[in-house]
Write an enzyme that holds these catalytic residues in place. Sequence first.
Site, PDB file in Angstrom:
ATOM      1  N   GLU A 280       0.829  -1.206   0.000  1.00 34.14           N
ATOM      2  CA  GLU A 280       0.000   0.000   0.000  1.00 34.14           C
ATOM      3  C   GLU A 280       0.871   1.266   0.000  1.00 34.14           C
ATOM      4  OE1 GLU A 280      -4.324  -0.446   1.872  1.00 34.14           O
ATOM      5  OE2 GLU A 280      -2.972   0.490   3.286  1.00 34.14           O
ATOM      6  N   HIS A 301       8.053 -27.002  -0.700  1.00 38.06           N
ATOM      7  CA  HIS A 301       7.440 -28.175  -1.341  1.00 38.06           C
ATOM      8  C   HIS A 301       6.301 -27.768  -2.271  1.00 38.06           C
ATOM      9  CE1 HIS A 301       9.633 -31.138   1.197  1.00 38.06           C
ATOM     10  NE2 HIS A 301       9.763 -30.046   1.934  1.00 38.06           N
ATOM     11  N   LYS A 415     -13.811   0.257  -4.060  1.00 35.50           N
ATOM     12  CA  LYS A 415     -14.921   0.661  -3.184  1.00 35.50           C
ATOM     13  C   LYS A 415     -16.014   1.336  -3.996  1.00 35.50           C
ATOM     14  CE  LYS A 415     -12.217   1.497   0.999  1.00 35.50           C
ATOM     15  NZ  LYS A 415     -11.662   2.547   1.839  1.00 35.50           N
TER      16      LYS A 415
HETATM   17  O1  PA5 Z   1      -3.822   1.325   5.917  1.00 39.83           O
HETATM   18  C1  PA5 Z   1      -4.910   1.789   5.647  1.00 39.83           C
HETATM   19  O2  PA5 Z   1      -5.113   3.001   5.623  1.00 39.83           O
HETATM   20  C2  PA5 Z   1      -6.086   0.889   5.344  1.00 39.83           C
HETATM   21  O3  PA5 Z   1      -5.709  -0.437   5.332  1.00 39.83           O
HETATM   22  C3  PA5 Z   1      -7.164   1.074   6.396  1.00 39.83           C
HETATM   23  O4  PA5 Z   1      -6.597   0.814   7.656  1.00 39.83           O
HETATM   24  C4  PA5 Z   1      -8.340   0.148   6.158  1.00 39.83           C
HETATM   25  O5  PA5 Z   1      -8.893   0.418   4.905  1.00 39.83           O
HETATM   26  C5  PA5 Z   1      -9.393   0.317   7.242  1.00 39.83           C
HETATM   27  O6  PA5 Z   1      -9.798   1.651   7.311  1.00 39.83           O
HETATM   28  P1  PA5 Z   1     -10.604   2.180   8.555  1.00 39.83           P
HETATM   29  O7  PA5 Z   1      -9.736   2.076   9.746  1.00 39.83           O
HETATM   30  O8  PA5 Z   1     -10.929   3.611   8.199  1.00 39.83           O
HETATM   31  O9  PA5 Z   1     -11.836   1.331   8.673  1.00 39.83           O
END
Ligand code: PA5
Length: 440
Positions: A280, A301, A415
């Site tokens: 990310e 394996h 999303k």
């Molecule tokens: O690292 C990030 O920003 C994402 O993985 C969020 O943590 C994830 O989408 C969850 O978001 P939220 O905490 O707003 O529900």
Amino acid sequence: MRVSYEHTGINESELVEYKNKVSKYHIQLENRTGKGSEFLGWISYNSEVDKSIYKGIKDIAAEITSNADALLVIGIGGSYLGARAVIEALTDSFNDVGNSGVRVYFAGQNLSGTYLKELLEFVKNKEIYVNVISKSGTTTEPAIAFRMIKQLMEDKYGDEAKNRIIATTDGEKGALLDLAKKEGYRTFVIPDDIGGRYSVFTPVGLLPISAAGIDIDELLLGVEAAHNEYSNAELMENEAYKYAVIRNILLKKGKDIEILVNYEPKMVYIAEWFKQLFGESEGKNYKGIYPSSALFSTDLHSMGQYIQDGQRKLFETVIQFDKLPQDMNIPTDPADLDGLNYLTEMTMNEVNKKAFQGTLLAHESGNVPNIVLNIDSLDTIHIGKLLYFFMKTCAMSGYLLEVNPFDQPGVESYKKNMFALLGKKGYEELKKELENKINE
Ligand code: PA5
């Protein structure tokens, strides 16, 4: 922590070439002037935060431990993986009660009706507490899971349910905060300047970790040690920056897939957390190393063939511990029908170490560079240190790639499509467009 790169084909002078760049980005990180600087709160959160927050976390964790046998932690991505990674690394893999804490179960990290139904069925007769975690407070997966779990809690505990639900969310805004206020839940705040994947050492991770019976003071000692050690501006004296540079050199040599290799099953969720952190943070503007993971010798394996002989785009980062929580001697068998008596002078961990050494040399000769992260011990303090090490590496690595390591614009695309297909208000045009494509 020692990062060894003897098996990467990289020499010291290649590293040293990055000295000035690293020192420039180090200043940007420390002074919070670089890309995404509004999300750099994690760098010194634990040294700056009012320590009474830890007491609040430990008090609630102790309350959960004495009143419940199941803690349901609801969250996804950065609001889920850190807690799971630390808990799995530091608790017994089979014993129902982790380190004299409560058993933690996770929900809201997927949209599977089967998973949630089976989980609720499994816990319904247990004594339950819930920790719902969402920074935005509007993420669909945990929101749906929480709606159902809230119902279960209210049916089971009536008015008492509100005392058994703790919300970890933004301090100022969001649907989860509004709900928590209305229902009277206790809350913990996710700081504004810390993104999900960098939030493991805030209440996001610390409450579930503490409830699982892990000593968060010890974990934070590791974080503090790492904070000091990896604040060194000198590339050759900073293992986190060294690792960032080595990754960058390998990427430039065409190695754009990294496999994080573990030899301990307890580390599988640390690898999942690592993949989110790096994927990310770096995967944007058509750049980045694709982070993947493997558990050896299990995956030797299955994936071993590809790694040894497939496309040569891979490098491995192998985690090696000097000391492990447990070990076993291999017993002598007078009949020796399985031919294993030659191993009876060894322990399981020693055999595992030979598997590591043999694999390292085999993969190196197959042109797969290997970085080795040497860690003293698989214990609480070193896990704290390791995760902070990865976060610092990731920040530097993102800057070396010239991307913002703290945003995640790409996550929005799925999303939008999902909301449109579900018929959410405001997505009518996109819904038509997507449905036409589906029916083409
Ligand atoms: O690292 C990030 O920003 C994402 O993985 C969020 O943590 C994830 O989408 C969850 O978001 P939220 O905490 O707003 O529900």
